[in-house]
Design a protein around this motif. Structure first.
Motif: not given
Length: 473
Positions: A377-384, A454-470
């Motif tokens: 659940i934590a990895e799948a939801i980008p705004f967890f 706000h997170q969605y509008n600012s583009g700060s939401v990460r991807g689901a199951f992402t490998c991107n450490s940044a």
């Protein structure tokens, strides 16, 4: 054989042929044999004794493990939003409220010893509907907390290793495995042993952060006097951001969620009062001092968690020292929810005591499933993290505030609400606590939804199951 001898905790036992023999010619021990009944009684007594070894000192440690985690280092950022005065007043004020509501929770347990988990207590006032509803809230919240600690572990490992080329999912899987292993001890008396490590870990990480930020502030141009902290909220602070900061402090005092579960294993339940006072005062001191000092040393630019404000090298060291608190505090949520599920699944069976091979197989499988679900659940939801804030607003408002207030009115209060000054004062106090709970429920939910938008509008939401450490830093 009497009826009481032919039942096991209320469940009817089958009656077998007394003359049945084993394949080697020896008579088998049957359920209606006195020896069999004694064996069963011994099994129950051994299991019960195993799960009643918790004293008030270990209860305090369990509550510390459940309540004080790395999230305590998000409080300086709450101070930056609320201002020094607001941050200090809310930290101390909510601390005393949490002590009182936990006292009420303990009073319910003392008057109703059969209560083992929060859902059992709510059933006393709301019946079967309240029992099932609170059970779902209890399980969902604790499973999400497991996922939250898996994500926090991922962030810690990424910062410690400083190897962005490594897929973040690798660190996530490592974190989930550690959480699973640490959640395997089934009794809270055993978990309390890890709690001492947990407490030393968080205190050390906090001290390192305070000292490092203090040195940085002293060495900066202008010294401490140049730090841009304020006694009042910064200009332009919105209502939703101020309340979101307040909820960070509210959730830091949410130790009542697991209190029934912990008290169910105490050998002297009345000693719980010592535990909640010890924990409450420790929390107030840690949260207030940590929030005030780090905010005074860093100012408006303080990060969350505050470890990230201590400089690259120091923050990596602090994250390494904080690893025990991340995983021990996270794993106890798995133990609590696992105990709740196994108690419901096997209310009349020795399986609930986890003292044989079959019990251990079920327990290990259950903890594994809970850990995997939380991590997925934590990895799948980008705004967890924002989702966790939303769930906390919906649930913690009840577990910490309005449920205890209702408990007092319906289960603890003696006589009418206006029967003497004591009842009048306590009625007013509990009415205020109930209103605080409804405020957190309503406005906290609104603030959390605004934060997600706000997170969605600012583009700060990460991807689901992402490998991107940044995306985790």
């Amino acid at each position: 054989m009497s009826h009481s001898q032919n039942t096991f905790l209320g469940a009817q036992l089958p009656v077998y042929d007394k003359d049945a023999e084993s394949s080697d010619g020896e008579k088998k021990q049957q359920p209606n044999d006195p020896e069999y009944a004694l064996d069963k009684t011994a099994t129950i007594e051994e299991g019960s004794e195993k799960f009643h070894r918790l004293g008030w000192k270990r209860l305090t440690i369990c509550l510390i493990v459940e309540a004080i985690a790395l999230g305590s280092l998000s409080i300086p950022s709450a101070f930056a939003t609320l201002g020094m005065v607001g941050g200090v007043l809310i930290s101390i004020g909510l601390g005393f409220v949490a002590i009182y509501t936990s006292y009420v929770v303990g009073q319910v347990k003392m008057r109703h010893p059969e209560v083992e988990h929060y859902a059992d207590a709510v059933r006393l006032i709301w019946g079967r509907f309240g029992y099932e509803l609170t059970g779902v809230m209890f399980v969902l919240f604790l499973v999400l907390l497991i996922g939250s600690h898996a994500l926090t572990g991922t962030i810690a490992f990424i910062n410690i290793s400083d190897k962005p080329a490594v897929c973040a999912l690798v660190w996530g899987i490592v974190s989930a495995i550690i959480l699973f292993v640490l959640a395997l001890p089934p009794t809270f008396a055993d978990v309390a042993i890890l709690g001492y490590i947990d407490f030393v870990s968080i205190i050390t990480a906090i001290l390192i952060t305070i000292i490092a930020t203090g040195i940085q502030a002293g060495d900066a141009p202008g010294g401490l006097s140049a730090v841009n902290w304020s006694a009042w909220p910064a200009e332009g602070t919105t209502f939703y951001s101020a309340f979101l900061a307040t909820t960070n402090i509210v959730f830091a005092y949410s130790f009542a969620v697991c209190q029934f579960s912990f008290m169910a294993e105490m050998h002297t339940p009345k000693d719980y009062v010592k535990s909640i006072w010890a924990l409450g005062l420790i929390e107030m001191f840690i949260y207030t001092v940590t929030g005030a000092l780090i905010y005074a040393f860093v100012g408006q630019d303080v990060k969350s968690p505050a470890l990230l404000s201590a400089g690259s090298t120091v923050s990596r060291v602090a994250f390494g020292i904080a690893l025990p608190v991340i995983f021990i505090s996270g794993s106890i949520n798995g133990t609590v929810v696992g105990r709740y599920i196994i108690n419901r699944a096997f209310p009349t069976s020795p399986m609930r005591f986890i003292n044989d091979t079959r019990g251990w197989i079920f327990w290990i499988g259950l903890i594994a499933i809970l850990t995997v679900i939380g991590w997925v659940i934590a990895e799948a939801i980008p705004f967890f993290n924002a989702l966790l804030g939303l769930i906390s607003s919906l649930f913690i408002s009840g577990f910490t505030f309005y449920f205890p207030a209702l408990f007092w009115f319906q289960l603890v209060k003696e006589g009418k609400w206006n029967n003497g000054w004591k009842n009048i004062c306590l009625s007013i106090l509990n009415a205020v606590v109930f209103c605080i709970g409804l405020t957190v429920l309503g406005i906290g939910t609104y603030a959390s939804v605004e934060d997600i938008l706000h997170q969605y509008n600012s583009g700060s939401v990460r991807g689901a199951f992402t490998c991107n450490s940044a995306s985790y830093t």
